[in-house]
Scaffold this active site. Structure first.
Site, mmCIF file in Angstrom:
data_model
loop_
_atom_site.group_PDB
_atom_site.id
_atom_site.type_symbol
_atom_site.label_atom_id
_atom_site.label_comp_id
_atom_site.label_asym_id
_atom_site.label_seq_id
_atom_site.Cartn_x
_atom_site.Cartn_y
_atom_site.Cartn_z
ATOM 1 C CE1 TYR A 159 -12.094 -69.715 -4.050
ATOM 2 C CE2 TYR A 159 -11.725 -71.888 -4.985
ATOM 3 C CZ TYR A 159 -11.508 -70.524 -5.007
ATOM 4 O OH TYR A 159 -10.715 -69.982 -5.973
ATOM 5 C CG HIS B 241 -7.723 -66.009 -4.752
ATOM 6 N ND1 HIS B 241 -8.435 -65.645 -5.875
ATOM 7 C CD2 HIS B 241 -7.908 -67.341 -4.600
ATOM 8 C CE1 HIS B 241 -9.036 -66.717 -6.368
ATOM 9 N NE2 HIS B 241 -8.730 -67.769 -5.620
ATOM 10 C CG ASP C 295 4.013 -87.644 14.158
ATOM 11 O OD1 ASP C 295 5.206 -87.948 13.958
ATOM 12 O OD2 ASP C 295 3.424 -87.835 15.232
ATOM 13 C CG HIS D 38 -7.376 -69.183 -8.523
ATOM 14 N ND1 HIS D 38 -8.538 -69.652 -7.983
ATOM 15 C CD2 HIS D 38 -7.527 -69.293 -9.871
ATOM 16 C CE1 HIS D 38 -9.355 -70.011 -8.947
ATOM 17 N NE2 HIS D 38 -8.765 -69.804 -10.104
ATOM 18 N NE ARG E 87 -16.583 -74.757 12.994
ATOM 19 C CZ ARG E 87 -17.073 -73.587 13.408
ATOM 20 N NH1 ARG E 87 -18.028 -73.541 14.314
ATOM 21 N NH2 ARG E 87 -16.607 -72.455 12.926
ATOM 22 C CD GLU F 246 11.942 -76.219 16.304
ATOM 23 O OE1 GLU F 246 12.410 -75.389 17.118
ATOM 24 O OE2 GLU F 246 10.791 -76.663 16.386
ATOM 25 C CG ASP G 130 -11.162 -71.246 3.801
ATOM 26 O OD1 ASP G 130 -11.682 -70.232 4.309
ATOM 27 O OD2 ASP G 130 -10.997 -71.372 2.582
#
Ligand code: CU
Length: 647
Positions: free
Chosen positions: A394, A444, A453, A606, A318, A493, A310
């Site tokens: 949603y 889902h 950061d 969910h 947007r 990492e 999404d």
């Protein structure tokens, strides 16, 4: 050079992009010989400055403003490409023009609209609707979905959407209450044509309209009297441009088409315990939700491919809503408008896209001294920075909270309408829960990636995993009760790909090894998984596991790189996978005593309830950042008692 009106000089490198800056950027791009006629613009946004530029900036300094433009040339002419362009609207020059071969932007709104029109006119699709008793195609709602990457022939070399359908008797009906099961139209967005219409078999269209509008429900309940928030002296925060100051905190609000709200340069203005002089102490250089994925767990052909990103495939920024006072936000509210660009390059403003206000949050600290007879209470208060994105069915409300005790919290409120399927009577389905007659909702997940950061008292930080470790019974543990705090330095990492572990209260502390508090301890901030959170349930061999690699672990840590911004990479749409965090961390770079970025995957699995229908009460997820040794004592000790407590 054109004759456009001059762009007003920005007063800060992180000021929000303006309409004039967008217009100027588009003008510069269009004037470049590399620009192809009829190209569209997937995004126009601030090209965020280097950290050093932000730190070096002093009030009154000139600012060189750069803008990112993602140009999508006409498909027929150029094929599958996206041009990343950086322009300086200050100097009027194109700084870089980089062609990305084979990359697809997020789904374009204009093409999605074309998809809806084209699908409705397609005879095979119309036949499929008639087989379900639907003759009036104006009553069909088409939702184009990102198609994913499954190796089907339609995907290859194309930008495609899978279009699914819902039935609305009336224009304002809840379309999702009446899914048209079994029909998928593949639409080629570049070529503008329907490639194929699949009919997987007829399931009756559900009858109930799943109403939630008050005019459809008839009555609303009585008995709740007004509850008003009043602040007779006004709020305790100030907003100057995008600079917010509140209760010793300061930060700037940015806004990105994909991430929505971005918090920049979050700092605590800490009075020195000795001199009382204010020290501006950095906590976060930048914080945002940089990606999210909604993988569906149903194995059938109608739903098994659903993995919506999404943020990266649609764009949380947007999809932002205008917020309404007294509805979305309560109290004395300040709003920020944001300026975005249409795909034709025209700036437009979303008014009230972000709201800021204060909330009372119960007790912050209290002690009733049974011996001394004193009773001290302080109220907790928080400042919220809130925005809401509607992504199809949603809603996601993102709330960043700052508190008086140094806590910083992100809470995501999930609401709206679950993505449904039509089911026949008496069909048991292990992969979906029935929510209404003939309607079920597939299981889902919603998995978010927060990019944090942290710059704890400066950029050079180190990360420790901290958790409880029970000690075996023995001579050193005679009561068999002992547990110690185990702290493990995460040095590279790959070692720092970690998961939540509730039984040992696992958390991650970012410390500044070069700065100590008054007790001689390194100052730190801790990422606390405050809510139960899953990781990705799909098999590691699945398409979505490759594409949303970030979701396979809760924690990732990377050394700061300016262009490592989105957890699944910049082009997740139809990407075959491996980009973003898995690619960046494959080299197992050092994360010791450097500028680190934490990436936290959190969310919910969910299993939809009847109570989530027809519109879902908010489900919460999120996390907390809290000071650990950042202060020498409770930083909220000096709060005055509430007036009402003086008696
Ligand atoms: Cu859900």
């Amino acid at each position: 050079m054109s004759t456009t009106a001059a762009v007003d000089a920005a007063t800060h490198p992180l000021a929000m992009i303006t309409a004039a800056e967008i217009a100027r950027a588009i003008e510069l791009v269009r004037a470049d010989p590399q620009f192809e006629a009829d190209a569209v613009f997937a995004h126009v946004r601030l090209h965020e400055p280097e950290k050093a530029t932000v730190h070096a900036h002093a009030p009154g300094d000139a600012v060189d403003r750069e803008v990112d433009v993602l140009v999508v040339p006409p498909f027929a002419a150029s094929g599958l490409v996206a041009d990343e362009v950086v322009v300086s609207v200050t100097s009027g020059e194109v700084r870089s023009w980089t062609r990305r071969e084979g990359m697809r932007p997020a789904l374009l709104f204009g093409e999605s609209l074309s998809a809806i029109l084209a699908v409705k006119e397609h005879p095979t699709w119309q036949d499929a609707m008639r087989r379900r008793g639907i003759d009036d195609f104006d009553r069909v709602q088409i939702d184009p979905w990102p198609a994913g990457a499954f190796g089907v022939a339609h995907e290859d070399g194309r930008r495609i959407a899978r279009c699914i359908a819902y039935y609305r008797e009336e224009h304002t009906d809840n379309g999702y209450a009446r899914p048209v099961e079994g029909v998928i139209a593949f639409y080629d967005q570049g070529a503008g044509e329907v490639l194929e219409v699949l009919d997987l078999g007829v399931v009756p269209v559900p009858h109930e309209r799943g109403a939630y509008l008050p005019e459809h429900l008839g009555t609303t309940r009585a008995g709740l009297r007004p509850l008003e928030v009043t602040q007779p002296d006004g709020p305790s925060f100030t907003v100057d441009g995008n600079l917010v100051r509140w209760a010793r905190w300061s930060f700037r609000v940015g806004f990105d088409p994909y991430e929505g709200v971005v918090l920049h340069t979050v700092a605590y203005h800490d009075p020195d315990p000795g001199t009382g002089e204010e020290r501006v102490r950095s906590v976060l250089h930048r914080a945002s939700v940089c990606e999210m994925v909604v993988p569906y767990g149903h194995p059938d052909a109608m739903h098994g491919w659903k993995n919506a990103f999404d943020a990266g495939e649609w764009g949380l920024g947007r999809m932002v809503n205008s917020l309404r006072e007294g509805c979305d936000c309560l109290g004395v509210v300040e709003y920020l408008d944001v300026t975005l660009a249409s795909e034709q390059g025209d700036p437009y403003t979303v008014e009230h896209a972000v709201c800021l206000h204060e909330e009372d949050y119960g007790i912050l600290w209290k002690h009733h001294d049974l011996h001394g007879g004193t009773d001290e209470v302080r109220r907790s208060r928080r400042l919220v920075v809130n925005f809401v994105a509607t992504v199809g069915n949603y809603e996601y409300a993102f709330a960043w909270y700052l508190y008086l005790d140094g806590n910083v919290q992100l809470e995501v409120k999930l609401t709206g309408i679950v993505s449904p399927m039509a089911v026949g009577p008496d069909v048991a389905d292990a992969f979906a829960n029935v929510v209404a007659p003939g309607v079920a909702a597939p299981h889902h997940q919603h998995l978010f990636s927060a990019r944090l950061d942290l710059d704890v008292d400066g950029p050079v930080n180190a990360v420790h995993e901290v958790e409880a470790e029970p000690v075996p019974p023995g001579p050193d543990n005679p009561w068999a009760n002992a547990f110690r705090q185990k702290s493990t330095r995460l040095r590279t990492e790959l070692v720092a790909q970690r998961d939540v572990h509730a039984p040992t209260s696992r958390a991650w502390t970012v410390v500044n090894p070069g700065r100590t508090n008054g007790l001689g301890q390194p100052v730190g901030y801790q990422l606390v998984p405050t809510m139960s959170t899953p990781t990705l349930l799909a098999s590691p061999t699945s398409s979505v596991a490759a594409r949303a690699g970030f979701a396979r672990h809760n924690l990732w840590v990377t050394p700061y790189r300016r262009d490592e911004r989105r957890a699944a990479g910049d082009y997740p749409n139809q990407h075959t996978g491996g980009d973003g965090l898995p690619r960046w961390t494959a080299g197992d770079r050092s994360i010791e005593d450097t500028d680190v970025v934490l990436w936290y995957t959190f969310g919910v699995t969910h299993f939809v309830r009847p109570e989530d229908w027809p519109v879902m009460p908010v489900e919460y997820t999120g996390f907390l950042l809290r000071p650990v040794g950042f202060f020498d004592r409770n930083p909220a000790l000096d709060l005055p008692p509430p007036d009402a407590c003086h008696t």
